[in-house]
Scaffold this active site. Structure first.
Site, PDB file in Angstrom:
ATOM      1  N   TYR A 236       0.815  -1.215   0.000  1.00  0.00           N
ATOM      2  CA  TYR A 236       0.000   0.000   0.000  1.00  0.00           C
ATOM      3  C   TYR A 236       0.854   1.274   0.000  1.00  0.00           C
ATOM      4  O   TYR A 236       0.369   2.337  -0.370  1.00  0.00           O
ATOM      5  CB  TYR A 236      -0.926   0.048   1.219  1.00  0.00           C
ATOM      6  CG  TYR A 236      -1.890  -1.102   1.359  1.00  0.00           C
ATOM      7  CD1 TYR A 236      -2.081  -2.040   0.337  1.00  0.00           C
ATOM      8  CD2 TYR A 236      -2.621  -1.275   2.538  1.00  0.00           C
ATOM      9  CE1 TYR A 236      -2.957  -3.096   0.486  1.00  0.00           C
ATOM     10  CE2 TYR A 236      -3.503  -2.319   2.691  1.00  0.00           C
ATOM     11  CZ  TYR A 236      -3.663  -3.235   1.671  1.00  0.00           C
ATOM     12  OH  TYR A 236      -4.538  -4.281   1.843  1.00  0.00           O
TER      13      TYR A 236
ATOM     14  N   HIS B  93       0.878 -11.674   2.355  1.00  0.00           N
ATOM     15  CA  HIS B  93      -0.216 -11.020   1.632  1.00  0.00           C
ATOM     16  C   HIS B  93      -0.949 -11.963   0.681  1.00  0.00           C
ATOM     17  O   HIS B  93      -2.152 -11.819   0.456  1.00  0.00           O
ATOM     18  CB  HIS B  93       0.323  -9.813   0.859  1.00  0.00           C
ATOM     19  CG  HIS B  93      -0.700  -8.754   0.612  1.00  0.00           C
ATOM     20  ND1 HIS B  93      -0.383  -7.414   0.535  1.00  0.00           N
ATOM     21  CD2 HIS B  93      -2.030  -8.807   0.441  1.00  0.00           C
ATOM     22  CE1 HIS B  93      -1.484  -6.708   0.318  1.00  0.00           C
ATOM     23  NE2 HIS B  93      -2.496  -7.528   0.244  1.00  0.00           N
TER      24      HIS B  93
END
Length: 267
Positions: free
Chosen positions: A43, A101
């Site tokens: 991010y 992730h």
């Protein structure tokens, strides 16, 4: 709250995906009762999250921070290095949760990455470890290797895509489910949801967050709008009744209902 390793996970979290200026949303969330922020190395806003926590004045130990390793971080040494990089970016002495992730590498590298997170936990750099976008196959790899079970699996989970096989497996093995994309990215023009919103005098987003909580998940609604962040958390003064829950539960379309990348089937 959900207890993990002797401390509590706040079930409602703020997602900060695709938020290049995450600090205002984080500050609004923390001011209005959120104590859980879900970030990721991908991010690019770990530093902003760290700044918001410090500026909020809330003691660090009262805020639950999650980040996630990218696919490029897979591997034992690279994963350990990534943990240190994230600690530096956040400006923290520890991170509450670090997740892999996704499973988008191969079995050997996935397990090496998981072993690295176990080591980071032993070193006190992270409180608890988990995974994201892991299907049953990937969870079984960890179990068959005799390694520590992930505390959490974070997956896309919303009424159209309920991932029942993964949820059932996770419950059986005491892996808690966090729900990303719980607001369906605004694609909630569905009678069961819009009618419930009218009935309870709530927004469709609030209905979706409440549905997720009542199903026993930890929803991570994302918004860059501080007012919307506060509004999404206004869900603790009502309960969706059994009939309405059943109507929303019946919306499940399996994989056909997925809205985001959801790579749970990768090899």
């Amino acid at each position: 709250m959900r207890e993990f390793a002797g401390y509590d996970l706040p079930l409602l979290g703020l997602g900060v995906y695709q938020n290049d200026d995450a600090k205002p949303a984080c500050l609004a969330a923390l001011k209005h009762g959120y104590r859980h922020i879900d970030s990721a190395r991908y991010y690019g806003n770990e530093a902003q999250v760290g700044e918001a926590v410090r500026e909020s004045g809330i003691p660090r130990e009262q805020v639950f921070i999650t980040t996630k390793l990218t696919n490029e971080d897979h591997g034992y040494d690279s994963a350990l290095a990534a943990v240190d990089q994230s600690l530096k970016r956040f400006g923290f002495e520890y991170i509450d949760f670090i997740l892999i992730h996704s499973a988008m590498s191969d079995k050997e590298r996935r397990l090496a990455t998981w072993r690295a997170l176990i080591e980071a936990k032993k070193q006190g750099k992270v409180k608890a470890i988990g995974v994201s976008n892991y299907g049953v196959k990937h969870l079984e790899e960890i179990r068959e290797a005799g390694l520590e079970t992930p505390a959490i699996n974070q997956i896309e989970l919303q009424p159209l895509c309920q991932q029942k096989e993964i949820v059932d497996y996770s419950k059986k093995h005491n892996i808690f489910i966090e729900a990303y994309t719980p607001l369906m990215r605004g694609q909630w023009d569905v009678p069961a949801i819009t009618e419930a919103a009218k009935k309870y005098n709530k927004t469709p987003a609030q209905i979706l967050v409440r549905w997720s909580l009542q199903r026993g998940f930890a929803p991570l609604p994302k918004s860059a709008n501080p007012e919307r962040v506060v509004q999404n958390a206004d869900v603790f003064d009502f309960e969706i009744d059994a009939d309405d829950m059943a109507s929303i539960n019946a919306l499940d379309r399996g994989k056909a209902g997925q809205i985001t990348w959801n790579p749970v089937d990768v090899d």
